[in-house]
Write a protein that holds these residues in place. Structure first.
Motif, short mmCIF file in Angstrom:
data_model
loop_
_atom_site.label_atom_id
_atom_site.label_comp_id
_atom_site.label_asym_id
_atom_site.label_seq_id
_atom_site.Cartn_x
_atom_site.Cartn_y
_atom_site.Cartn_z
N LYS A 18 131.40 41.75 56.26
CA LYS A 18 130.87 42.02 57.59
C LYS A 18 129.44 42.52 57.46
CE LYS A 18 132.21 44.43 61.84
NZ LYS A 18 131.21 43.77 62.59
N ASP A 21 127.03 42.02 63.44
CA ASP A 21 127.98 41.24 64.24
C ASP A 21 128.20 39.85 63.64
OD1 ASP A 21 125.50 40.19 64.83
OD2 ASP A 21 125.80 40.14 67.01
N GLU A 22 127.84 39.68 62.37
CA GLU A 22 128.06 38.43 61.65
C GLU A 22 128.92 38.70 60.42
OE1 GLU A 22 123.51 36.93 62.62
OE2 GLU A 22 124.18 37.04 60.54
N THR A 49 132.08 24.98 64.94
CA THR A 49 133.04 26.05 65.18
C THR A 49 134.19 25.89 64.20
OG1 THR A 49 132.45 26.22 67.51
CG2 THR A 49 134.60 27.09 66.87
N GLY A 74 135.11 31.23 64.27
CA GLY A 74 133.75 31.55 64.69
C GLY A 74 132.82 30.38 64.55
N GLN A 75 131.57 30.60 64.92
CA GLN A 75 130.54 29.56 64.88
C GLN A 75 129.65 29.76 63.65
OE1 GLN A 75 127.53 29.45 68.02
NE2 GLN A 75 127.73 27.22 68.04
N ILE A 77 126.47 29.95 61.70
CA ILE A 77 125.08 30.20 62.06
C ILE A 77 124.12 29.93 60.90
CG2 ILE A 77 125.55 31.74 63.99
CD1 ILE A 77 125.12 34.10 62.15
N ARG A 102 127.44 31.77 56.83
CA ARG A 102 127.33 32.92 57.71
C ARG A 102 127.94 32.48 59.04
NH1 ARG A 102 124.36 37.61 57.53
NH2 ARG A 102 123.46 37.22 55.50
N LYS A 104 129.36 33.65 63.10
CA LYS A 104 129.43 34.57 64.24
C LYS A 104 130.89 34.57 64.69
CE LYS A 104 127.74 36.79 67.90
NZ LYS A 104 127.28 38.13 67.84
N GLU A 106 134.36 34.80 66.57
CA GLU A 106 134.81 34.71 67.96
C GLU A 106 135.60 35.96 68.32
OE1 GLU A 106 138.13 31.98 69.84
OE2 GLU A 106 136.28 30.85 69.49
#
Length: 140
Positions: A18, A21-22, A49, A74-75, A77, A102, A104, A106
């Protein structure tokens, strides 16, 4: 084998770190050692995604090819651009320069379902005991 304490792990031998927020994702030293010399890494596209437990790519070595599984949804990035020219970074520094992507998240709460370093170490001991008991080579 040193297992970084600050990371989260899966039973498929991916790790997650972590960072704000990524999250950053890669494969563990155990996985890299089992694969042998990594010669190619296929990663998803930025903005793809990923689904928790779904495949996000492939790592190929001189011994085998293995699917990569996303620890959380997550997506994407970013992906590690260095792995295209230097896939051996996965073997040399799996928790650092050998990172893969990396993401992001969900739902960051999905991280609660992952293994701590202590639980992952216990999982590795179980895998090793099974392999010794049944005369298996540990491979992914």
């Amino acid at each position: 084998m040193s297992i970084p304490q600050e990371l989260y792990y899966t039973k498929d031998h991916e790790w997650l770190r972590k960072e704000g927020d990524e999250v950053v994702i890669g494969i563990t030293r155990f996985a890299a050692d089992q694969l042998g010399d990594v010669v190619f890494v296929e990663l998803p596209q930025v903005e793809d995604t990923l689904q928790m437990g779904g495949t996000f790519g492939v790592v190929e070595s001189v011994k085998a090819a293995s699917d990569l599984f996303s620890p959380i949804t997550g997506q994407v990035i970013a992906t590690n651009p260095d792995l295209a020219e230097a896939p051996e970074l996965v073997n040399e520094d799996p928790y650092g320069k050998g990172w893969m992507l990396r993401l992001k998240p969900e739902d960051p709460a999905q991280m609660d379902a992952l293994l701590t370093a202590q639980a992952y170490t216990a999982w590795l001991e179980t895998c090793s005991s099974f392999a010794v008991r049944f005369g298996q080579n540990l491979t992914l």
